[in-house]
Design a protein around this motif. Structure first.
Motif, PDB file in Angstrom:
ATOM      1  N   LEU A  58       3.155  -0.334   6.830  1.00 14.50           N
ATOM      2  CA  LEU A  58       2.550  -1.217   5.829  1.00 14.50           C
ATOM      3  C   LEU A  58       2.511  -2.661   6.318  1.00 14.50           C
ATOM      4  CD1 LEU A  58       4.133  -0.404   2.338  1.00 14.50           C
ATOM      5  CD2 LEU A  58       1.700  -0.646   2.835  1.00 14.50           C
ATOM      6  N   ALA A  62      -0.732  -4.868   6.200  1.00 17.93           N
ATOM      7  CA  ALA A  62      -0.772  -6.114   5.428  1.00 17.93           C
ATOM      8  C   ALA A  62      -1.128  -7.293   6.330  1.00 17.93           C
ATOM      9  CB  ALA A  62       0.576  -6.349   4.759  1.00 17.93           C
ATOM     10  N   ARG A  66      -6.891 -10.655   4.451  1.00 13.64           N
ATOM     11  CA  ARG A  66      -7.586 -10.334   3.206  1.00 13.64           C
ATOM     12  C   ARG A  66      -8.882  -9.564   3.448  1.00 13.64           C
ATOM     13  NH1 ARG A  66      -5.299 -11.846  -0.995  1.00 13.64           N
ATOM     14  NH2 ARG A  66      -7.118 -11.376  -2.247  1.00 13.64           N
ATOM     15  N   VAL A 100       5.429  -7.312   1.484  1.00 15.52           N
ATOM     16  CA  VAL A 100       4.119  -6.991   2.072  1.00 15.52           C
ATOM     17  C   VAL A 100       3.254  -6.137   1.142  1.00 15.52           C
ATOM     18  CG1 VAL A 100       4.907  -7.233   4.454  1.00 15.52           C
ATOM     19  CG2 VAL A 100       4.943  -4.978   3.412  1.00 15.52           C
ATOM     20  N   LEU A 101       3.898  -5.330   0.301  1.00 17.74           N
ATOM     21  CA  LEU A 101       3.097  -4.423  -0.536  1.00 17.74           C
ATOM     22  C   LEU A 101       2.512  -5.126  -1.762  1.00 17.74           C
ATOM     23  CD1 LEU A 101       1.988  -1.630  -1.169  1.00 17.74           C
ATOM     24  CD2 LEU A 101       4.202  -1.012  -2.176  1.00 17.74           C
ATOM     25  N   ILE A 104      -0.981  -6.612  -1.503  1.00 17.78           N
ATOM     26  CA  ILE A 104      -2.106  -5.755  -1.076  1.00 17.78           C
ATOM     27  C   ILE A 104      -2.256  -4.509  -1.948  1.00 17.78           C
ATOM     28  CG2 ILE A 104      -1.971  -6.524   1.341  1.00 17.78           C
ATOM     29  CD1 ILE A 104      -0.805  -3.682   1.973  1.00 17.78           C
TER      30      ILE A 104
END
Ligand SMILES: Nc1ncnc2c1ncn2[C@@H]1O[C@H](COP(=O)(O)OP(=O)(O)O)[C@@H](O)[C@H]1O
Ligand SMILES: [Mg+2]
Length: 264
Positions: A58, A62, A66, A100-101, A104
């Motif tokens: 992940l 990430a 974007r 990080v999650l 996103i």
């Protein structure tokens, strides 16, 4: 694509094992490909448990900023669990996973929904309002709440089920093992549709780590049979509009055949 979120109200009932088992059994039963996403805010265990690498994960996904979340980007950051199941692992550290999650999760859910051919099983760990996977839970097609059929798992389950139903999140129950408390009673008390029971098997990690057996005779092992049944019930349920399941006034046991134990 459908997103099947798998989580728990409390403790460690077997969410990760069920998620991996569903993912490994998915294509064989539904004819559709699956991806497993580890979105547990307490940190990932799949890499360590099943001998995968720490990267990609992940964190790397990430790190791509974007940009639009596409299936090819997801696949580029996935590893094969048991040489079979594309898996996006989470970093072992819970704080890192959360960091990080969270930003996103919403785009990841959008990206997963955009793919027609692949379904996603997302291990969301414990379901909490501030979970980094909260946006994925909100946008899932089905939340599978996992509980052991034990009295001390019942009260948290009942409260969690109420919260999910109040938020219009389609939610169903899977029990790990069928004792000491009857799974049908867990369903009745929580007013959740009982999808079924994952067999209790002390060799579960070894079995999952070896992947879905290629030999059909080995798939007769109770663990794999119960996983295939659960996949089938989830898949069938996803074909039917959620409203048909959302009658929270109907007692869960009414959804079961009186003698067969089959979900109707
Ligand atoms: N079906 C099962 N039968 C027997 N033991 C299980 C089963 N599922 C999980 N376990 C065991 O329970 C522990 C927690 O499992 P895990 O899947 O990591 O739970 P969670 O993700 O809810 O924390 C592990 O030691 C695992 O081997
Ligand atoms: Mg887990």
């Amino acid at each position: 694509m459908s997103i099947i979120a798998v989580g728990s109200a409390k403790a460690s009932p077997g969410v990760t094992s069920l998620s991996a088992g569903l993912g490994l059994s998915w294509e064989e039963t539904t004819g559709r490909r699956a991806v497993l996403v580890e979105g547990d805010g307490d940190g990932g265990v799949l890499a360590a448990r099943f001998g995968l690498a720490q990267t990609p994960s992940l964190l790397e996904l990430a790190g791509t900023g974007r940009q639009e979340m596409t299936i090819s980007r997801l696949q580029a950051n996935s590893q094969l669990l048991a040489g079979q199941l594309p898996t996006l692992v989470a970093p072992g550290c819970g704080e890192t996973t959360t960091r990080v999650l969270s930003p996103i999760a919403s785009r990841l859910a959008d990206g997963l929904h955009r793919s027609d051919e692949i379904d996603a099983v997302v291990d969301v760990g414990r379901v909490r309002s501030h979970s980094p996977a909260a946006e994925m839970i909100k946008r899932c097609d089905l939340l599978v709440l996992v509980a052991q059929p034990r009295f001390d798992h019942l009260v948290p389950l009942v409260h969690q089920a109420r919260r999910m139903v109040a938020q219009d999140i389609p939610t169903a129950l899977v029990c790990v093992g069928d004792r000491p408390y009857p799974p049908t009673e867990m369903a009745k008390a929580s007013q959740l549709d009982l999808l079924g029971v994952m067999a209790h098997d002390p060799r579960v990690n070894q079995a999952l780590g070896g992947g879905l057996p290629s030999d059909r005779r080995h798939r007769r092992l109770l663990l794999w049979r119960t996983l295939a049944e659960l996949v089938l019930r989830i898949h069938n349920r996803l074909q039917i509009p959620a409203a048909k399941h959302a009658d929270s006034n109907a007692p869960a046991h009414a959804l079961w055949g009186a003698n067969t134990g089959n979900c109707l």
